[in-house]
Design an enzyme around this catalytic site. Structure first.
Site, PDB file in Angstrom:
ATOM      1  CG  PHE A   8     -61.480  14.437  47.178  1.00 16.03           C
ATOM      2  CD1 PHE A   8     -60.896  15.159  48.216  1.00 16.03           C
ATOM      3  CD2 PHE A   8     -61.860  15.125  46.032  1.00 16.03           C
ATOM      4  CE1 PHE A   8     -60.694  16.530  48.121  1.00 16.03           C
ATOM      5  CE2 PHE A   8     -61.660  16.482  45.925  1.00 16.03           C
ATOM      6  CZ  PHE A   8     -61.092  17.196  46.965  1.00 16.03           C
ATOM      7  CB  ALA A  18     -71.240   5.578  46.666  1.00 21.38           C
ATOM      8  CB  THR A  59     -70.039  15.876  38.107  1.00 25.61           C
ATOM      9  OG1 THR A  59     -69.009  16.534  37.376  1.00 25.61           O
ATOM     10  CG2 THR A  59     -70.689  14.855  37.182  1.00 25.61           C
ATOM     11  CG  ASP A  60     -68.629  20.828  36.286  1.00 26.38           C
ATOM     12  OD1 ASP A  60     -68.156  19.669  36.317  1.00 26.38           O
ATOM     13  OD2 ASP A  60     -67.903  21.841  36.317  1.00 26.38           O
ATOM     14  CD  GLU A  61     -66.192  15.502  34.357  1.00 20.51           C
ATOM     15  OE1 GLU A  61     -66.137  14.711  33.391  1.00 20.51           O
ATOM     16  OE2 GLU A  61     -65.431  15.444  35.335  1.00 20.51           O
ATOM     17  CE1 TYR A  87     -68.128  10.513  37.424  1.00 21.04           C
ATOM     18  CE2 TYR A  87     -67.319  12.390  36.159  1.00 21.04           C
ATOM     19  CZ  TYR A  87     -67.841  11.870  37.326  1.00 21.04           C
ATOM     20  OH  TYR A  87     -68.099  12.688  38.396  1.00 21.04           O
ATOM     21  CE  LYS A  99     -72.157  11.610  39.712  1.00 16.23           C
ATOM     22  NZ  LYS A  99     -72.363  11.081  41.097  1.00 16.23           N
ATOM     23  CG  HIS A 108     -59.442  16.637  27.777  1.00 14.84           C
ATOM     24  ND1 HIS A 108     -58.105  16.920  27.940  1.00 14.84           N
ATOM     25  CD2 HIS A 108     -60.020  16.967  28.963  1.00 14.84           C
ATOM     26  CE1 HIS A 108     -57.896  17.397  29.139  1.00 14.84           C
ATOM     27  NE2 HIS A 108     -59.045  17.440  29.787  1.00 14.84           N
TER      28      HIS A 108
END
Length: 339
Positions: free
Chosen positions: A11, A82, A125-127, A153, A157, A279
């Site tokens: 994406f 990737a 990522t901000d995660e 995930y 990262k 979550h």
């Protein structure tokens, strides 16, 4: 110069390929992608008509294939998109995320060291920061926020980010990292929230919303993100992390309702489903650093971005219908099978 983009059939990667080809037509863009479930060569169909673009199918964990490509292309800049990126899938198979997101990053950096790249840029990522409380809208993630991951995930990262910074300190590799908020826009894989809602609403199917739908995300239009990466990889300081946020905080429920309004569909399509494990409640990024140092700010409001995104999915129904039918995975063989 030559820019090697990994994950360029995904994406954000595919949007970045087009951004670079349009913004810097003098540069050569080489894309390395394994074409796993989220990699779609159809997303690069127009790019492949450009003589400044080359696509190579390969896995970033395949050291021999990676070094062969570096030997052929001698890229000055490497941008690593990737990654396995879907949180739900990471709960099902954490090992795959560690392999691609951590070991793949190591492989790319080893090759970057060997071949003397001028900048290795890691797209994160901000995660990696975990989440923020819903009742503290004054709190934001900054580059100094401690890493506090919630899923396999985000842990993978964060591990990759730490490895990137370690390579800078230990080996002097010229690196930079961007950590972005939730992206949306063209070429977004249909399992993600916004394209999932668009495609299901068009079919008048139920729209599944986790929990009560009040989890908050900061939404960033993908082209704004591409502009930020371009600035950081060319002008950002070595060894630095830059947060890239959209200033567009919305609850998941608000996002779904906005999509329904744009499509003229009823809110009765919304169905609440059991929340997923771990979550995160709220993400919100403070992009002051990238604004002060590089002059970047998002240019696209959420309403404008959603309008553009919905229109893109209306205009490109073959693209996402091929994905839903699984036909997109045959596109590589169609394009390259006899070559």
């Amino acid at each position: 110069m030559t820019i090697l983009v990994t994950g360029g059939a995904g994406f954000i990667g595919s949007n970045f390929v087009y951004y670079e080809l349009n913004k810097h037509p003098e540069d050569r863009v080489v894309c390395l992608d394994a074409l796993t479930y989220a990699g779609n060569l159809e997303s690069l169909e127009e790019a492949m008509k450009n003589p400044q673009f080359r696509f190579v199918r390969g896995d970033i964990t395949d050291r021999a294939a990676v070094e062969k490509l570096f030997e052929e292309e001698r890229p000055e800049i490497v941008v690593n998109f990737a990654a396995e990126s879907h949180v739900d899938r990471s709960v099902e198979d954490p090992g795959l995320f560690i392999r691609t997101n951590v070991l793949g990053t190591q492989t790319m950096m080893d090759a970057s060291r060997k071949y003397g790249v001028k900048r290795y840029h890691q797209v994160s990522t901000d995660e990696v920061y975990g989440d923020l409380p819903l009742d503290r809208p004054d709190l934001f993630f900054t580059e100094e926020t401690h890493l506090h991951t919630s899923s396999p995930y985000s842990a993978s990262k964060a591990g990759a980010d730490l490895l990137v910074l370690a390579y800078a300190r230990t080996f002097g590799l010229p690196v930079s990292i961007t950590r972005c908020s939730n992206n949306y826009g063209p070429y977004h894989f249909p399992e993600k929230l916004i394209p999932l809602m668009i495609t299901r609403a068009l079919a008048d199917e139920s729209l599944p919303v986790y929990g009560n739908g009040l989890n908050v995300r900061d939404w960033l239009y993908v082209e704004d993100h591409c502009a930020a990466i371009d600035l950081v990889m060319r002008r950002g300081r070595e060894g630095e992390v830059y947060n890239v946020g959209g200033h567009n905080e919305r609850t998941n429920l608000d996002v779904v309702k906005t999509v329904l309004r744009e499509l003229g569909k009823p809110e009765s399509l919304i169905t609440y489903v059991k929340d997923r494990p771990g979550h995160d409640r709220r993400y919100a990024i403070d992009p002051t650093k990238i604004h002060n140092e590089l002059g970047w700010l998002p240019e696209t409001t959420f309403d404008e971005g959603i309008h553009r995104t919905v229109q893109w999915y209306l205009d490109h129904q073959d693209w996402w219908k091929h994905i839903l039918a699984g036909e997109y995975q045959n596109y590589y063989e169609h394009m390259y099978g006899n070559r």
